[in-house]
Scaffold this motif. Structure first.
Motif, PDB file in Angstrom:
ATOM      1  N   LYS A 129       0.835  -1.205   0.000  1.00  0.00           N
ATOM      2  CA  LYS A 129       0.000   0.000   0.000  1.00  0.00           C
ATOM      3  C   LYS A 129       0.869   1.255   0.000  1.00  0.00           C
ATOM      4  O   LYS A 129       0.574   2.225  -0.699  1.00  0.00           O
ATOM      5  N   GLN A 130       1.970   1.208   0.774  1.00  0.00           N
ATOM      6  CA  GLN A 130       2.841   2.376   0.856  1.00  0.00           C
ATOM      7  C   GLN A 130       3.527   2.645  -0.481  1.00  0.00           C
ATOM      8  O   GLN A 130       3.660   3.792  -0.908  1.00  0.00           O
ATOM      9  N   ASN A 131       3.960   1.581  -1.167  1.00  0.00           N
ATOM     10  CA  ASN A 131       4.588   1.749  -2.492  1.00  0.00           C
ATOM     11  C   ASN A 131       3.622   2.392  -3.472  1.00  0.00           C
ATOM     12  O   ASN A 131       3.989   3.287  -4.225  1.00  0.00           O
ATOM     13  N   LEU A 132       2.406   1.890  -3.470  1.00  0.00           N
ATOM     14  CA  LEU A 132       1.407   2.454  -4.384  1.00  0.00           C
ATOM     15  C   LEU A 132       1.123   3.915  -4.022  1.00  0.00           C
ATOM     16  O   LEU A 132       1.073   4.787  -4.904  1.00  0.00           O
ATOM     17  N   ALA A 133       0.951   4.170  -2.725  1.00  0.00           N
ATOM     18  CA  ALA A 133       0.666   5.541  -2.288  1.00  0.00           C
ATOM     19  C   ALA A 133       1.790   6.487  -2.705  1.00  0.00           C
ATOM     20  O   ALA A 133       1.543   7.593  -3.185  1.00  0.00           O
ATOM     21  N   SER A 134       3.031   6.034  -2.568  1.00  0.00           N
ATOM     22  CA  SER A 134       4.170   6.885  -2.939  1.00  0.00           C
ATOM     23  C   SER A 134       4.164   7.191  -4.428  1.00  0.00           C
ATOM     24  O   SER A 134       4.423   8.331  -4.836  1.00  0.00           O
ATOM     25  N   ALA A 135       3.855   6.186  -5.243  1.00  0.00           N
ATOM     26  CA  ALA A 135       3.841   6.390  -6.705  1.00  0.00           C
ATOM     27  C   ALA A 135       2.738   7.356  -7.106  1.00  0.00           C
ATOM     28  O   ALA A 135       2.910   8.186  -8.007  1.00  0.00           O
ATOM     29  N   VAL A 136       1.599   7.254  -6.416  1.00  0.00           N
ATOM     30  CA  VAL A 136       0.455   8.122  -6.717  1.00  0.00           C
ATOM     31  C   VAL A 136       0.747   9.548  -6.258  1.00  0.00           C
ATOM     32  O   VAL A 136       0.498  10.524  -6.978  1.00  0.00           O
ATOM     33  N   GLN A 137       1.290   9.672  -5.042  1.00  0.00           N
ATOM     34  CA  GLN A 137       1.579  11.000  -4.499  1.00  0.00           C
ATOM     35  C   GLN A 137       2.667  11.700  -5.318  1.00  0.00           C
ATOM     36  O   GLN A 137       2.606  12.919  -5.527  1.00  0.00           O
ATOM     37  N   ALA A 138       3.633  10.938  -5.803  1.00  0.00           N
ATOM     38  CA  ALA A 138       4.674  11.542  -6.652  1.00  0.00           C
ATOM     39  C   ALA A 138       4.058  12.132  -7.916  1.00  0.00           C
ATOM     40  O   ALA A 138       4.579  13.096  -8.485  1.00  0.00           O
ATOM     41  N   GLY A 139       2.925  11.565  -8.332  1.00  0.00           N
ATOM     42  CA  GLY A 139       2.227  12.062  -9.516  1.00  0.00           C
ATOM     43  C   GLY A 139       1.281  13.217  -9.231  1.00  0.00           C
ATOM     44  O   GLY A 139       0.580  13.685 -10.133  1.00  0.00           O
ATOM     45  N   GLY A 140       1.221  13.659  -7.964  1.00  0.00           N
ATOM     46  CA  GLY A 140       0.467  14.870  -7.647  1.00  0.00           C
ATOM     47  C   GLY A 140      -0.900  14.657  -7.046  1.00  0.00           C
ATOM     48  O   GLY A 140      -1.640  15.617  -6.801  1.00  0.00           O
ATOM     49  N   VAL A 141      -1.260  13.414  -6.795  1.00  0.00           N
ATOM     50  CA  VAL A 141      -2.582  13.090  -6.264  1.00  0.00           C
ATOM     51  C   VAL A 141      -2.402  12.562  -4.839  1.00  0.00           C
ATOM     52  O   VAL A 141      -1.396  11.929  -4.531  1.00  0.00           O
ATOM     53  N   ASP A 142      -3.364  12.814  -3.964  1.00  0.00           N
ATOM     54  CA  ASP A 142      -3.284  12.318  -2.598  1.00  0.00           C
ATOM     55  C   ASP A 142      -3.601  10.810  -2.573  1.00  0.00           C
ATOM     56  O   ASP A 142      -4.256  10.297  -3.487  1.00  0.00           O
ATOM     57  N   ALA A 143      -3.125  10.128  -1.561  1.00  0.00           N
ATOM     58  CA  ALA A 143      -3.416   8.705  -1.405  1.00  0.00           C
ATOM     59  C   ALA A 143      -3.663   8.429   0.069  1.00  0.00           C
ATOM     60  O   ALA A 143      -2.966   8.964   0.926  1.00  0.00           O
ATOM     61  N   VAL A 144      -4.654   7.592   0.362  1.00  0.00           N
ATOM     62  CA  VAL A 144      -5.032   7.311   1.741  1.00  0.00           C
ATOM     63  C   VAL A 144      -5.185   5.804   1.924  1.00  0.00           C
ATOM     64  O   VAL A 144      -5.952   5.160   1.203  1.00  0.00           O
ATOM     65  N   ASP A 145      -4.457   5.267   2.888  1.00  0.00           N
ATOM     66  CA  ASP A 145      -4.607   3.869   3.279  1.00  0.00           C
ATOM     67  C   ASP A 145      -5.861   3.766   4.146  1.00  0.00           C
ATOM     68  O   ASP A 145      -5.882   4.283   5.261  1.00  0.00           O
ATOM     69  N   VAL A 146      -6.896   3.101   3.635  1.00  0.00           N
ATOM     70  CA  VAL A 146      -8.164   3.048   4.374  1.00  0.00           C
ATOM     71  C   VAL A 146      -8.314   1.769   5.187  1.00  0.00           C
ATOM     72  O   VAL A 146      -9.364   1.556   5.789  1.00  0.00           O
ATOM     73  N   GLY A 147      -7.280   0.916   5.195  1.00  0.00           N
ATOM     74  CA  GLY A 147      -7.364  -0.265   6.037  1.00  0.00           C
ATOM     75  C   GLY A 147      -7.168  -1.556   5.273  1.00  0.00           C
ATOM     76  O   GLY A 147      -6.600  -1.575   4.176  1.00  0.00           O
ATOM     77  N   SER A 148      -7.642  -2.640   5.875  1.00  0.00           N
ATOM     78  CA  SER A 148      -7.427  -3.979   5.325  1.00  0.00           C
ATOM     79  C   SER A 148      -8.263  -4.206   4.069  1.00  0.00           C
ATOM     80  O   SER A 148      -9.123  -3.392   3.722  1.00  0.00           O
ATOM     81  N   LEU A 149      -8.016  -5.332   3.401  1.00  0.00           N
ATOM     82  CA  LEU A 149      -8.750  -5.620   2.171  1.00  0.00           C
ATOM     83  C   LEU A 149     -10.252  -5.780   2.440  1.00  0.00           C
ATOM     84  O   LEU A 149     -11.071  -5.625   1.524  1.00  0.00           O
ATOM     85  N   LYS A 150     -10.624  -6.043   3.684  1.00  0.00           N
ATOM     86  CA  LYS A 150     -12.059  -6.083   4.018  1.00  0.00           C
ATOM     87  C   LYS A 150     -12.748  -4.764   3.712  1.00  0.00           C
ATOM     88  O   LYS A 150     -13.944  -4.724   3.428  1.00  0.00           O
ATOM     89  N   ARG A 151     -12.016  -3.686   3.797  1.00  0.00           N
ATOM     90  CA  ARG A 151     -12.611  -2.358   3.544  1.00  0.00           C
ATOM     91  C   ARG A 151     -12.934  -2.141   2.064  1.00  0.00           C
ATOM     92  O   ARG A 151     -13.588  -1.156   1.711  1.00  0.00           O
ATOM     93  N   ALA A 152     -12.494  -3.081   1.205  1.00  0.00           N
ATOM     94  CA  ALA A 152     -12.890  -3.002  -0.209  1.00  0.00           C
ATOM     95  C   ALA A 152     -14.410  -2.992  -0.335  1.00  0.00           C
ATOM     96  O   ALA A 152     -14.969  -2.398  -1.259  1.00  0.00           O
TER      97      ALA A 152
END
Lengths: 191, 191
Positions: free
Chosen positions: A139-162
């Motif tokens: 999740k952190q890797n994905l968030a970093s890639a997204v944030q580097a592209g200028g968009v915010d990213a939020v870890d909302v929890g476990s896969l159950k939160r899907a």
């Protein structure tokens, strides 16, 4: 540098690619006409409609083993626009995780309209990508890639939160179809 | 002029009262120590925690007959913060409608934090009250009372959509508890 493989060439595939390439990541696309293509990315985005997941997992399960795989789908019943087609106690992401037991499945991008990824804004707010999954590092890797592209990213929890993310995506689609919100705005999380 | 009876004296009860009185409606409150109180409002807001609904419906079902009754609850399992306590294919609102067959039940306000009703803003956005229910006139009356008080209101569809509203309320509470959003902001719908 993060490498992405994006299945699909539609509006969401293009918008996600624009965000992460803007952040310096490299992207390759695999289209529905590509048979048995190589999957080189560390993060694989299945930017396809929900019904296409079954064939992709059947064809590519071995090549997706060991990789981070993103489910972005909203599994709506598009005939009725009144329910999801996954069981009420499950989610498309949970089904994908079951179908790909050797991959790390995350849910992301399903609450974003393509236009809000391209513009990076939802009205006056910065677009947020909501990410659910059971692997914090992924999740952190994905968030970093997204944030580097200028968009915010939020870890909302476990896969159950899907399940809750798919509920938001579902409601947002019905509201846009009913002109209660715009295809260029929708829900946003204010931090 | 719309008249409201609000069960409860907590933060949500106070915030909802401030919105609708700001729009010219009259409000009476019924507290947990009021036994067998008269219910004079046309719109009744059950601004109480989910577990309190059972006793209210048992005590007041007859007095709520023929009235519009608002469920604002988020039926979380507050021990685990990992699920709702209602069945996955149902909602607190659906349960309330079953318990009050002679009332018109709406779901509303469960996606609003009290602070966003008082301030009328979520960050830079005007607060929106999302309303689900099966009676269009009742939804319109509520929307008008809320809009007169300065807050936006959106009809999100039938009472079935309460399930998605409760999913948003659930996720929003976990995000605020986890400091991923603020108790003064959260999700908002950009029109």
């Amino acid at each position: 540098m993060t490498t992405f493989t994006i299945f699909g060439n539609g509006a969401m595939a293009t918008a996600i690619a624009s965000v992460v390439t803007g952040g310096g990541a490299t992207v390759e696309h695999i289209g529905s006409n590509d048979k048995d293509a190589a999957v080189n990315g560390d993060i694989v985005v299945l930017a396809v409609p929900y019904p296409a997941l079954e064939q992709i997992t059947a064809q590519y399960a071995e090549k997706l083993a060991g990789k981070v795989v993103l489910d972005i789908t909203n599994p709506l019943n598009f005939e009725t626009f009144d329910s999801l087609v996954v069981p009420s106690d499950s989610s498309a992401a949970a089904e994908l995780a079951d179908a790909l037991p050797s991959s790390t499945v995350l849910k992301a991008f399903n609450t974003n309209f393509a236009a809000t990824l391209s513009s990076q804004t939802v009205g006056d707010n910065r677009t947020s990508v909501l990410i659910a999954g059971d692997d914090d590092a992924a999740k952190q890797n994905l968030a970093s890639a997204v944030q580097a592209g200028g968009v915010d990213a939020v870890d909302v929890g476990s896969l159950k939160r899907a399940r809750e993310l798919e509920a938001i995506g579902f409601l947002q689609l019905t509201l846009a179809a009913g002109e209660k919100t715009q295809w260029t705005t929708g829900f946003t999380l204010v931090r």
